[in-house]
Write a protein that holds these residues in place. Structure first.
Motif, PDB file in Angstrom:
ATOM      1  N   GLY A   1       7.725  -3.616  -1.996  1.00 11.27           N
ATOM      2  CA  GLY A   1       8.046  -2.937  -0.754  1.00 11.27           C
ATOM      3  C   GLY A   1       9.775  -3.468  -0.365  1.00 11.27           C
ATOM      4  O   GLY A   1      10.068  -3.552   0.748  1.00 11.27           O
TER       5      GLY A   1
ATOM      6  N   GLU B   1      12.384   1.243  -0.881  1.00  8.39           N
ATOM      7  CA  GLU B   1      11.078   2.356  -0.545  1.00  8.39           C
ATOM      8  C   GLU B   1      11.188   3.564  -1.879  1.00  8.39           C
ATOM      9  O   GLU B   1      12.232   3.808  -2.238  1.00  8.39           O
ATOM     10  CB  GLU B   1      11.463   3.256   0.503  1.00  8.39           C
TER      11      GLU B   1
ATOM     12  N   TYR C   1       3.501   6.671  -4.988  1.00  7.35           N
ATOM     13  CA  TYR C   1       2.941   5.788  -4.306  1.00  7.35           C
ATOM     14  C   TYR C   1       2.540   4.537  -5.063  1.00  7.35           C
ATOM     15  O   TYR C   1       2.372   4.510  -6.422  1.00  7.35           O
ATOM     16  CB  TYR C   1       1.304   6.390  -3.832  1.00  7.35           C
TER      17      TYR C   1
ATOM     18  N   GLU D   1       0.528   1.023  -5.124  1.00  6.42           N
ATOM     19  CA  GLU D   1      -0.802  -0.026  -4.538  1.00  6.42           C
ATOM     20  C   GLU D   1      -0.901  -1.344  -5.243  1.00  6.42           C
ATOM     21  O   GLU D   1      -0.774  -1.262  -6.309  1.00  6.42           O
ATOM     22  CB  GLU D   1      -1.766   0.897  -4.530  1.00  6.42           C
TER      23      GLU D   1
ATOM     24  N   MET E   1      -3.496  -2.495  -1.684  1.00  8.90           N
ATOM     25  CA  MET E   1      -2.578  -2.239  -0.210  1.00  8.90           C
ATOM     26  C   MET E   1      -1.352  -1.418  -0.614  1.00  8.90           C
ATOM     27  O   MET E   1      -0.839  -1.743  -1.676  1.00  8.90           O
ATOM     28  CB  MET E   1      -2.178  -3.470   0.152  1.00  8.90           C
ATOM     29  N   ASN E   2      -1.253  -0.501   0.226  1.00  6.27           N
ATOM     30  CA  ASN E   2      -0.061   0.296  -0.007  1.00  6.27           C
ATOM     31  C   ASN E   2       1.349  -0.791  -0.087  1.00  6.27           C
ATOM     32  O   ASN E   2       1.664  -1.157   1.328  1.00  6.27           O
ATOM     33  CB  ASN E   2       0.000   1.341   1.076  1.00  6.27           C
TER      34      ASN E   2
ATOM     35  N   THR F   1       4.615   0.115   0.181  1.00  5.88           N
ATOM     36  CA  THR F   1       5.670   0.489   1.019  1.00  5.88           C
ATOM     37  C   THR F   1       5.125   0.241   2.346  1.00  5.88           C
ATOM     38  O   THR F   1       6.262  -0.105   3.149  1.00  5.88           O
ATOM     39  CB  THR F   1       5.953   1.931   0.802  1.00  5.88           C
ATOM     40  N   ARG F   2       3.908   0.361   2.929  1.00  4.23           N
ATOM     41  CA  ARG F   2       3.479   0.328   4.292  1.00  4.23           C
ATOM     42  C   ARG F   2       3.188  -1.208   4.755  1.00  4.23           C
ATOM     43  O   ARG F   2       3.659  -1.558   5.784  1.00  4.23           O
ATOM     44  CB  ARG F   2       2.384   1.298   4.526  1.00  4.23           C
ATOM     45  N   ASN F   3       2.517  -1.992   3.821  1.00  8.42           N
ATOM     46  CA  ASN F   3       2.280  -3.354   4.237  1.00  8.42           C
ATOM     47  C   ASN F   3       2.839  -4.441   3.322  1.00  8.42           C
ATOM     48  O   ASN F   3       2.316  -5.100   2.663  1.00  8.42           O
ATOM     49  CB  ASN F   3       0.821  -3.571   4.005  1.00  8.42           C
TER      50      ASN F   3
END
Lengths: 319, 323
Positions: A53, A56, A61, A63, A67-68, A70-72
């Motif tokens: 992360g 971006e 995607y 994972e 967990m993603n 990029t998001r978490n």
């Protein structure tokens, strides 16, 4: 069923002028050591940054541990230890203090962090130098301190970017053995990037070949070698004393009986035998049994170097 | 997943502690402290020697504020402390902040740090907070030293109003350093090389202290009609305009604010008409009124600081960080 820890789907990163990572699909399973192998500028570091992360993805995607990334990124970073290729420490702090700082940033209490840092410094063989300022550490020592730092958060996954860069050969061997034993003892998944084939070969369970942002192949090194050179990975050339022109077809048929042989060519008094496995001894003994006087035997095996040559130096034509 | 149960929201104190440690062990900070202390001691010495005449000056409505006099009296051989601070504070802010982010990046420690489960804004905030804590405690120590020394030397009790004014001055100085600090941190995010960001920051500082007044002067002179041709209202208008433009410079804001706080008899930062002055007795203003006068200046400084910080934040948060 193997549990997947890192899953990348169609991961793409584009910069203004170039595509660094192009539609990458990859799965790394729990407990394995995966080697990301590619020349400089292939997009290895970009891929790793996206896994953490730290940058971006343009699309796709990533994972990690379900967990993603990029998001978490914070949750991911709690489970993933990352050793960057150009690792630096606070020069004015001792190795121990550097380690304790990172331990505390990962939520350890002061005493816990001290305790664990001391133990890890022992594990990586820096116990004697722990109070020396990090600025006085050699490259190899920094790398080992980096490994200790990665481990202090008790990660599920560790990502090492070019961990062998700039260390001397014996240091490399030691370092890789250390990684391997830690991974096996604690069941840590390791993703290791390198442009150095032989280092990867020593420790990795599986390897992905990464060129120009694309994953060309992945699998164990043996299976890669087999799939790349399935038509005659090994060539044995036997020179006999007299050219046996009238026996040519008979000898050819004889040699083709030898297991693994895919092609036989006879040029004058040279027999060129292509095979998928190393069977020089069998070929020679067949020829001796057939009454040929052998002058010279030359053997050529395709190995990792050829994989490297073929993929990384853009030899598009088959060898 | 309990073993590292995230008290990572406590990352802030750890990071601030690390920054404080780094600053205090650095030569740079030592030199800055020495510089500030030297300035302080010199200006205190000068004001102590001139204190008797300043307090005895019957023309001066502020003569009863011994401690404020200590900070502002001078025999014109050197400027008083608050004027000195006007050009030392930017230096302080710039030198503590110009390499905040880029030196970490060049040393390869930034990647390592943000690979830990901490928020990036914590990192920025800790850089800012730690330097500001250092500055605030340094200034506080100086102010207390000054008050203590004054008490010992003169034996005059300090008034509540003086305490408020001196601490107001302390606060404004810290905010002023904070502005330059956040500007320097912004530049350290923008420029990869610490030397570049230092140069740019010093350039901005020089521009505001040296060139900005000259430029304003030149511009105004080129389009201003001759004062003899103008009515009183026009003169007033142009005067306001010039000081408004001058107040775009943070140094001007600081000197307005600190002067008003340290000299209670200053009643306005702009021109006053004769009508306004008629019947006014030259007397010190109460603390609250002085604060009312400088409030726009202070909020301007705080706003500029916030703006720099927000910009820093915006450019740092989504940036890709490579070693």
């Amino acid at each position: 069923m193997k549990e997947s820890v890192i899953v990348l789907r169609e991961l793409t990163k584009r910069y203004a002028k170039q595509t660094a990572v192009d539609g990458l699909n990859l799965t790394v399973y729990r407990g394995e050591i995966f080697g990301l192998l590619g020349p400089n500028g292939a997009g290895k570091t970009t891929t790793i940054l996206m896994l953490l992360g730290l940058t971006e993805p343009t699309s796709g995607y990533a994972e990690v541990c379900g967990m993603n990334a990029t998001r978490n990124p914070i949750d991911v970073k709690r489970k993933v230890g990352y050793l960057p290729d150009n690792v630096g420490f606070y020069d004015y702090m001792s190795g121990l203090d550097n380690l304790v700082l990172i331990g505390r940033l990962n939520g350890l209490g002061d005493t816990d962090a001290q305790e664990r840092a001391n133990k890890l410094l022992d594990d990586v063989g820096l116990a004697e130098n722990k109070d020396k300022k990090a600025g006085a550490y050699s490259r190899g020592m920094k790398q080992r301190l980096g490994l200790a730092e990665v481990l202090i958060k008790q990660p599920e996954v560790i990502i090492l970017d070019e961990p062998t860069l700039g260390i001397d050969p014996s240091g490399v061997r030691e370092f890789l053995t250390l990684i391997q034993s830690l991974s096996k003892q604690q069941g840590i998944t390791v993703l290791l990037s390198s442009h150095h084939l032989h280092h990867v070969q020593q420790v990795c369970d599986r390897v992905g070949l990464f060129v120009d942002g694309k994953l060309l192949a992945n699998g164990t090194i043996d299976s890669l070698a087999r799939s790349l050179f399935d038509e005659g990975g090994h060539i044995t050339t036997v020179v006999v004393r007299e050219a046996a022109a009238e026996k040519e077809s008979w000898l050819t048929a004889l040699l083709q009986q030898v297991p693994g042989v895919t092609a036989v060519a006879i040029e004058g008094n040279e027999f060129i035998v292509k095979a998928t496995e190393n069977n020089t001894a069998l070929v020679v003994s067949e020829l001796v049994n057939a009454g040929q006087a052998i002058e010279e035997v030359r053997k050529k095996s395709y190995g990792l170097d050829d994989i490297y040559q073929r993929y990384f130096e853009h030899h598009e034509e088959p060898i | 997943m309990n073993r590292l149960k995230g008290n990572y929201h406590t990352a802030m104190p750890i990071l601030v502690g690390k920054e404080l440690g780094a600053h205090m062990q650095s030569w740079r900070f030592l030199i800055l402290v020495l510089l500030i202390i030297l300035t302080f001691v010199t200006s205190m010495y000068v004001s102590f020697t001139n204190l008797r005449s300043a307090v005895g000056n019957m023309q001066d409505p502020d003569k009863s504020f011994v401690y404020l006099k200590l900070l502002t009296t001078t025999d014109n051989s050197i400027p008083p402390f608050h004027v000195f601070l006007n050009f030392l504070a930017p230096l302080l802010g710039i030198s503590l902040g110009f390499d905040a982010i880029n030196s970490e990046q060049n040393n390869g420690t930034l990647t390592r740090l943000i690979a830990q489960p901490i928020y990036r804004d914590n990192l920025l905030l800790s850089k800012f907070a730690s330097s500001l804590i250092l500055i605030a405690s340094l200034f506080l120590a100086l102010v207390l030293l000054m008050v203590g020394g004054g008490l010992l030397a003169t034996g005059v009790g300090i008034e509540v109003q003086e305490v408020l004014r001196i601490f107001g001055f302390w606060l404004i100085s810290v905010v002023f350093v904070g502005f330059w600090l956040s500007l320097a941190i912004l530049l350290s995010v923008k420029f990869k090389q610490a030397a570049t960001s230092a140069l740019v920051a010093i350039g901005i500082w020089l521009f505001f202290t040296v060139f900005f007044p000259i430029v304003v002067n030149l511009l105004v002179r080129s389009f201003l009609p001759s004062p003899r041709m103008m009515s009183e209202a026009e003169i007033l208008y142009y005067n306001e305009l010039i000081s408004t433009v001058m107040r775009l410079s943070p140094g001007q804001l600081f000197s307005d604010a600190s002067t008003t706080l340290l000299m209670p008899s200053v009643r306005s930062l702009g021109p006053l008409t004769m009508e306004q002055m008629i019947g006014a007795i030259p007397a010190p203003l109460p603390f609250k009124e002085s604060v009312m006068i400088v409030w726009p200046q202070v909020s301007g400084l705080i706003a500029a600081t916030c703006l720099c910080f927000a910009w820093t934040y915006a450019s740092f948060m989504r940036r890709e960080i490579r070693s």
